[in-house]
Design a protein around this motif. Structure first.
Motif, mmCIF file in Angstrom:
data_model
loop_
_atom_site.group_PDB
_atom_site.id
_atom_site.type_symbol
_atom_site.label_atom_id
_atom_site.label_comp_id
_atom_site.label_asym_id
_atom_site.label_seq_id
_atom_site.Cartn_x
_atom_site.Cartn_y
_atom_site.Cartn_z
ATOM 1 N N SER A 18 15.917 -42.048 6.650
ATOM 2 C CA SER A 18 16.462 -42.910 5.588
ATOM 3 C C SER A 18 15.475 -44.010 5.210
ATOM 4 O O SER A 18 15.303 -44.328 4.026
ATOM 5 C CB SER A 18 17.798 -43.513 6.020
ATOM 6 O OG SER A 18 17.632 -44.268 7.212
ATOM 7 N N ARG A 19 14.791 -44.576 6.191
ATOM 8 C CA ARG A 19 13.803 -45.632 5.914
ATOM 9 C C ARG A 19 12.529 -45.056 5.315
ATOM 10 O O ARG A 19 11.890 -45.682 4.472
ATOM 11 C CB ARG A 19 13.503 -46.411 7.187
ATOM 12 C CG ARG A 19 14.684 -47.301 7.573
ATOM 13 C CD ARG A 19 14.318 -48.175 8.730
ATOM 14 N NE ARG A 19 15.049 -47.670 9.890
ATOM 15 C CZ ARG A 19 14.773 -47.947 11.141
ATOM 16 N NH1 ARG A 19 13.775 -48.727 11.450
ATOM 17 N NH2 ARG A 19 15.506 -47.466 12.112
ATOM 18 N N LEU A 21 12.391 -42.539 3.304
ATOM 19 C CA LEU A 21 12.678 -42.295 1.886
ATOM 20 C C LEU A 21 12.478 -43.566 1.062
ATOM 21 O O LEU A 21 11.945 -43.515 -0.048
ATOM 22 C CB LEU A 21 14.090 -41.751 1.709
ATOM 23 C CG LEU A 21 14.302 -40.319 2.209
ATOM 24 C CD1 LEU A 21 15.780 -39.958 2.171
ATOM 25 C CD2 LEU A 21 13.477 -39.329 1.417
ATOM 26 N N CYS A 22 12.887 -44.706 1.607
ATOM 27 C CA CYS A 22 12.655 -45.980 0.917
ATOM 28 C C CYS A 22 11.162 -46.269 0.820
ATOM 29 O O CYS A 22 10.673 -46.673 -0.239
ATOM 30 C CB CYS A 22 13.378 -47.123 1.632
ATOM 31 S SG CYS A 22 15.160 -47.065 1.446
ATOM 32 N N ASP A 28 17.461 -45.564 -3.544
ATOM 33 C CA ASP A 28 18.851 -45.112 -3.621
ATOM 34 C C ASP A 28 19.027 -43.896 -4.532
ATOM 35 O O ASP A 28 20.147 -43.581 -4.931
ATOM 36 C CB ASP A 28 19.744 -46.252 -4.111
ATOM 37 C CG ASP A 28 19.821 -47.386 -3.104
ATOM 38 O OD1 ASP A 28 19.725 -47.112 -1.896
ATOM 39 O OD2 ASP A 28 19.977 -48.545 -3.532
ATOM 40 N N THR A 33 17.577 -33.554 0.805
ATOM 41 C CA THR A 33 16.449 -33.624 1.730
ATOM 42 C C THR A 33 16.510 -32.490 2.746
ATOM 43 O O THR A 33 17.584 -32.053 3.153
ATOM 44 C CB THR A 33 16.444 -34.967 2.496
ATOM 45 O OG1 THR A 33 17.702 -35.151 3.142
ATOM 46 C CG2 THR A 33 16.180 -36.132 1.578
ATOM 47 N N ALA A 42 22.945 -36.521 3.327
ATOM 48 C CA ALA A 42 22.675 -37.953 3.157
ATOM 49 C C ALA A 42 23.277 -38.784 4.284
ATOM 50 O O ALA A 42 22.654 -39.730 4.771
ATOM 51 C CB ALA A 42 23.201 -38.422 1.802
ATOM 52 N N ARG A 45 20.930 -38.975 7.453
ATOM 53 C CA ARG A 45 19.520 -39.366 7.343
ATOM 54 C C ARG A 45 19.122 -40.504 8.275
ATOM 55 O O ARG A 45 17.991 -40.542 8.741
ATOM 56 C CB ARG A 45 19.189 -39.736 5.910
ATOM 57 C CG ARG A 45 19.232 -38.545 4.987
ATOM 58 C CD ARG A 45 18.976 -38.931 3.565
ATOM 59 N NE ARG A 45 19.214 -37.787 2.695
ATOM 60 C CZ ARG A 45 19.479 -37.884 1.421
ATOM 61 N NH1 ARG A 45 19.509 -39.071 0.824
ATOM 62 N NH2 ARG A 45 19.684 -36.799 0.709
ATOM 63 N N SER A 46 20.038 -41.416 8.562
ATOM 64 C CA SER A 46 19.691 -42.541 9.435
ATOM 65 C C SER A 46 19.611 -42.119 10.901
ATOM 66 O O SER A 46 19.142 -42.890 11.739
ATOM 67 C CB SER A 46 20.686 -43.688 9.259
ATOM 68 O OG SER A 46 21.979 -43.266 9.615
#
Length: 65
Positions: A18-19, A21-22, A28, A33, A42, A45-46
């Motif tokens: 998740s990080r 992707l940022c 957002d 993925t 989604a 992801r974290s």
């Protein structure tokens, strides 16, 4: 860490999907993925850690007919 993003080699710092992707500027955005050819929802992801050499695919939905 080196990953393969949509077929291209990239260097990233973040190890959590998740990080990452940022960091890769998807923020957002609504995307699908997959890590090493396995779909990652989604909501998960974290909890997914990336490793050096992983293959990350990021796809945006397309509209059309």
């Amino acid at each position: 860490m080196r990953i393969i993003l949509n077929g291209e080699e990239r260097e990233i710092e973040e190890r959590i999907l998740s990080r990452a992707l940022c960091e890769l500027e998807f923020g957002d955005a609504v995307v699908a993925t997959a890590v090493n050819e396995r779909f990652v929802p989604a909501a998960q992801r974290s909890a997914i850690a990336l490793n050096d050499g992983d293959r990350l695919e990021v796809l945006a939905p397309m509209q059309g007919g």
